[in-house]
Design a protein around this motif. Structure first.
Motif, PDB file in Angstrom:
ATOM      1  N   ASP A 160       7.738  29.645 -14.993  1.00 28.67           N
ATOM      2  CA  ASP A 160       8.175  30.329 -16.205  1.00 28.67           C
ATOM      3  C   ASP A 160       9.682  30.158 -16.284  1.00 28.67           C
ATOM      4  O   ASP A 160      10.448  30.844 -15.591  1.00 28.67           O
ATOM      5  CB  ASP A 160       7.797  31.809 -16.153  1.00 28.67           C
ATOM      6  N   ARG A 161      10.125  29.226 -17.121  1.00 23.51           N
ATOM      7  CA  ARG A 161      11.552  28.922 -17.180  1.00 23.51           C
ATOM      8  C   ARG A 161      12.350  30.099 -17.747  1.00 23.51           C
ATOM      9  O   ARG A 161      13.527  30.270 -17.419  1.00 23.51           O
ATOM     10  CB  ARG A 161      11.787  27.673 -18.029  1.00 23.51           C
ATOM     11  N   GLY A 162      11.739  30.916 -18.596  1.00 25.39           N
ATOM     12  CA  GLY A 162      12.441  32.065 -19.141  1.00 25.39           C
ATOM     13  C   GLY A 162      12.773  33.088 -18.068  1.00 25.39           C
ATOM     14  O   GLY A 162      13.911  33.564 -17.970  1.00 25.39           O
ATOM     15  N   ILE A 163      11.775  33.457 -17.248  1.00 24.13           N
ATOM     16  CA  ILE A 163      12.026  34.387 -16.144  1.00 24.13           C
ATOM     17  C   ILE A 163      13.006  33.773 -15.155  1.00 24.13           C
ATOM     18  O   ILE A 163      13.875  34.472 -14.599  1.00 24.13           O
ATOM     19  CB  ILE A 163      10.703  34.749 -15.450  1.00 24.13           C
ATOM     20  N   ASN A 164      12.896  32.473 -14.913  1.00 28.91           N
ATOM     21  CA  ASN A 164      13.815  31.803 -13.996  1.00 28.91           C
ATOM     22  C   ASN A 164      15.257  31.886 -14.507  1.00 28.91           C
ATOM     23  O   ASN A 164      16.183  32.180 -13.738  1.00 28.91           O
ATOM     24  CB  ASN A 164      13.390  30.343 -13.829  1.00 28.91           C
ATOM     25  N   ASP A 165      15.454  31.639 -15.815  1.00 31.38           N
ATOM     26  CA  ASP A 165      16.800  31.750 -16.384  1.00 31.38           C
ATOM     27  C   ASP A 165      17.318  33.182 -16.294  1.00 31.38           C
ATOM     28  O   ASP A 165      18.508  33.406 -16.022  1.00 31.38           O
ATOM     29  CB  ASP A 165      16.783  31.293 -17.847  1.00 31.38           C
ATOM     30  N   TRP A 166      16.445  34.157 -16.535  1.00 31.67           N
ATOM     31  CA  TRP A 166      16.833  35.574 -16.448  1.00 31.67           C
ATOM     32  C   TRP A 166      17.287  35.917 -15.031  1.00 31.67           C
ATOM     33  O   TRP A 166      18.344  36.538 -14.834  1.00 31.67           O
ATOM     34  CB  TRP A 166      15.641  36.434 -16.858  1.00 31.67           C
ATOM     35  N   LEU A 167      16.499  35.509 -14.037  1.00 35.37           N
ATOM     36  CA  LEU A 167      16.828  35.810 -12.638  1.00 35.37           C
ATOM     37  C   LEU A 167      18.110  35.107 -12.205  1.00 35.37           C
ATOM     38  O   LEU A 167      18.932  35.679 -11.485  1.00 35.37           O
ATOM     39  CB  LEU A 167      15.667  35.404 -11.730  1.00 35.37           C
ATOM     40  N   CYS A 168      18.288  33.864 -12.627  1.00 30.50           N
ATOM     41  CA  CYS A 168      19.494  33.127 -12.251  1.00 30.50           C
ATOM     42  C   CYS A 168      20.743  33.767 -12.851  1.00 30.50           C
ATOM     43  O   CYS A 168      21.773  33.894 -12.178  1.00 30.50           O
ATOM     44  CB  CYS A 168      19.384  31.667 -12.692  1.00 30.50           C
ATOM     45  N   LYS A 169      20.651  34.192 -14.095  1.00 28.74           N
ATOM     46  CA  LYS A 169      21.835  34.735 -14.781  1.00 28.74           C
ATOM     47  C   LYS A 169      22.225  36.105 -14.247  1.00 28.74           C
ATOM     48  O   LYS A 169      23.418  36.363 -13.990  1.00 28.74           O
ATOM     49  CB  LYS A 169      21.565  34.818 -16.293  1.00 28.74           C
ATOM     50  N   THR A 221      19.248  35.288  -2.731  1.00 31.49           N
ATOM     51  CA  THR A 221      17.853  34.838  -2.764  1.00 31.49           C
ATOM     52  C   THR A 221      16.895  35.978  -2.426  1.00 31.49           C
ATOM     53  O   THR A 221      15.820  36.081  -3.030  1.00 31.49           O
ATOM     54  CB  THR A 221      17.649  33.676  -1.780  1.00 31.49           C
ATOM     55  N   LEU A 222      17.270  36.839  -1.495  1.00 36.73           N
ATOM     56  CA  LEU A 222      16.397  37.970  -1.157  1.00 36.73           C
ATOM     57  C   LEU A 222      16.245  38.914  -2.349  1.00 36.73           C
ATOM     58  O   LEU A 222      15.136  39.371  -2.661  1.00 36.73           O
ATOM     59  CB  LEU A 222      16.964  38.725   0.049  1.00 36.73           C
ATOM     60  N   CYS A 223      17.345  39.206  -3.035  1.00 36.59           N
ATOM     61  CA  CYS A 223      17.270  40.079  -4.204  1.00 36.59           C
ATOM     62  C   CYS A 223      16.490  39.413  -5.342  1.00 36.59           C
ATOM     63  O   CYS A 223      15.724  40.073  -6.053  1.00 36.59           O
ATOM     64  CB  CYS A 223      18.668  40.446  -4.675  1.00 36.59           C
ATOM     65  N   VAL A 260      13.010  40.997  -6.954  1.00 35.40           N
ATOM     66  CA  VAL A 260      12.701  41.275  -8.364  1.00 35.40           C
ATOM     67  C   VAL A 260      11.447  40.500  -8.795  1.00 35.40           C
ATOM     68  O   VAL A 260      10.597  41.027  -9.528  1.00 35.40           O
ATOM     69  CB  VAL A 260      13.903  40.903  -9.255  1.00 35.40           C
ATOM     70  N   THR A 261      11.312  39.261  -8.316  1.00 37.96           N
ATOM     71  CA  THR A 261      10.119  38.474  -8.642  1.00 37.96           C
ATOM     72  C   THR A 261       8.863  39.130  -8.094  1.00 37.96           C
ATOM     73  O   THR A 261       7.806  39.144  -8.745  1.00 37.96           O
ATOM     74  CB  THR A 261      10.252  37.052  -8.062  1.00 37.96           C
ATOM     75  N   LEU A 262       8.970  39.670  -6.887  1.00 38.46           N
ATOM     76  CA  LEU A 262       7.834  40.362  -6.278  1.00 38.46           C
ATOM     77  C   LEU A 262       7.415  41.559  -7.115  1.00 38.46           C
ATOM     78  O   LEU A 262       6.216  41.801  -7.332  1.00 38.46           O
ATOM     79  CB  LEU A 262       8.212  40.803  -4.865  1.00 38.46           C
TER      80      LEU A 262
END
Length: 432
Positions: free
Chosen positions: A238-247, A267-269, A273-275
């Protein structure tokens, strides 16, 4: 906005609409304080209420009707609402003067194509694209959108045929049948399961993207094809969630990504959030741990080989030889990504059986052949990426050196010591 709210009201009822609006009001009120940690705490706590009892049952009681997609709409609408409201709140915290209006939040959250199934577009991107004063179509844009719509329709038919006539998802649950499969059949089944999940995500996001592009938006693209994933840093469905997490998490906590401790914390945080987003569980926890370990190991190895004498050794190689050596490491990365993700898509037993066949029972014939085929595949992917990088960002042609004046004497022998070093091979710089 009004059309989106009306559609939500007609599909899920006034009680569900009131529930969504209450979450919007709560997170908007907290965003006025302009404390990032408080916005994160409130948003993640709100998201956790959809994963814990008795909060989950209480909120699910607001949904009326008995249609088949009721639970999908409930989780999708509420989950994406919380993520969008957190994006809005964090962007409001970064705003130095004044506050964003609640009306902007409603327009952002109730944009219908994104409401139930995503993808999540961060508020700053949505705000800029939704408030462009002059909207002009590019040349042949409608033709390209029509072609994309036909491709999405064909992909939907393919997914439907695969789902009803090929038992890709049910075969991994039959342990007796799996034991009678050959090594190649079992490994191919694991790969096809990932491809099937990628196709489903690409079809869903492809349809949503086509509709949103009609509204002059540039939404997050569908996920990268699983066949082209050989590094953990690009692994996402999911590129949208990935962009959200990266930003908001990974880049914010990781800084310049040059400190091992900050990188580990980021990376742990991020996977924490992904978990919470995917729903806590032993399988999801194991998946998050393995992918977090793989990403950090990948970064540590990259940092280690970026030191001397490895840098000098690589610079003395040709670009092709450098890609071959990197592809050798990426081959094992590729199958680590496959095994870690079929763990979440299927089961732990299926992932263990595939790993045992690939590295233990199938050794050396199956292991060597599969790794060789994967190595060739990674080489092809790297070469295509290198050529695409040269097309997207071609190197400028350096100007010719100026001719020396006619009266100048020839340079002394020690002039070579002060001469500038020869330029690096541009193809090698763009290889990775």
């Amino acid at each position: 906005m009004a059309y989106g709210m009306l559609a939500v009201f007609c599909s899920m009822g006034w009680a569900y609409l009131t529930l969504v609006l209450s979450h919007c009001v709560l997170l908007y009120s907290i965003s006025l304080v302009k404390l990032r940690w408080l916005c994160f705490a409130a948003g993640l706590s709100t998201l956790a209420t959809f994963r814990m009892e008795p909060f989950l049952s209480w909120q699910a009681g607001f949904v009326t009707g008995g249609f088949e997609l009721r639970h999908v709409f409930f989780y999708g609408g509420c989950g994406f609402t919380v993520m969008r409201c957190m994006s809005f709140a964090l962007e409001n915290c970064d705003r130095k003067e004044g506050n964003l209006s609640f009306l902007e939040l409603l327009k952002y959250n109730f944009y219908l194509p994104f409401f139930y199934f995503g993808p999540v577009m961060t508020f700053d991107r949505f705000y800029l694209q939704a408030n462009i004063p002059s909207l002009i179509r590019k040349e042949r844009e409608m033709w390209n959108l029509s072609i994309q719509a036909l491709i999405n329709l064909a992909a939907i038919l393919v997914v439907d045929v695969l789902f009803h006539f090929l038992y890709i998802l049910t075969i991994p649950s039959d342990v007796k049948l799996l034991k009678h499969l050959s090594d190649w059949a079992l490994i191919g089944l694991a790969y096809i399961n990932l491809v099937y999940d990628w196709v489903k995500a690409s079809v869903m996001f492809g349809v949503i993207n086509t509709v949103s592009r009609l509204d002059h938006l540039d939404p997050p693209q569908p996920p990268k094809c699983i066949t082209k994933l050989y590094v953990f840093s690009e692994t996402h469905f999911d590129r949208g969630i990935n962009d959200w997490l990266c930003k908001y998490v990974y880049n914010y906590l990781g800084g310049k990504h040059d400190n091992a401790l900050e990188e580990l914390t980021a990376t742990l945080c991020t996977y924490g959030v992904t978990l919470l987003w995917l729903g806590p569980g032993w399988v999801v926890l194991l998946w998050a741990f393995l992918n977090c370990f793989g990403l950090n190991l990948e970064l540590w190895v990259t940092t280690f080989f970026s030191m001397e004498p490895f840098v000098s050794i690589e610079m003395s190689m040709s670009a092709a030889m450098s890609r071959r050596i990197r592809a050798l490491f990426n081959t094992f990365n590729y199958w680590a990504i496959v095994l870690f993700n079929i763990l979440a898509l299927n089961s732990l037993d299926f992932a263990k059986m595939v790993a045992k066949r690939l590295f233990l029972k199938g050794f050396p014939l199956t292991t060597v052949m599969v790794m060789f085929v994967t190595y060739c595949l990674v080489q092809l992917i790297k070469e295509s990426e290198r050529r695409q990088a040269l097309i997207d960002d071609p190197d400028p042609i350096p100007p010719p050196p100026p001719a020396p004046p006619a009266g100048d004497p020839p340079q002394a022998a020690d002039g070579a010591a002060t001469a500038p070093p020869p330029p690096l091979d541009p193809s090698k710089e763009k290889a990775e």
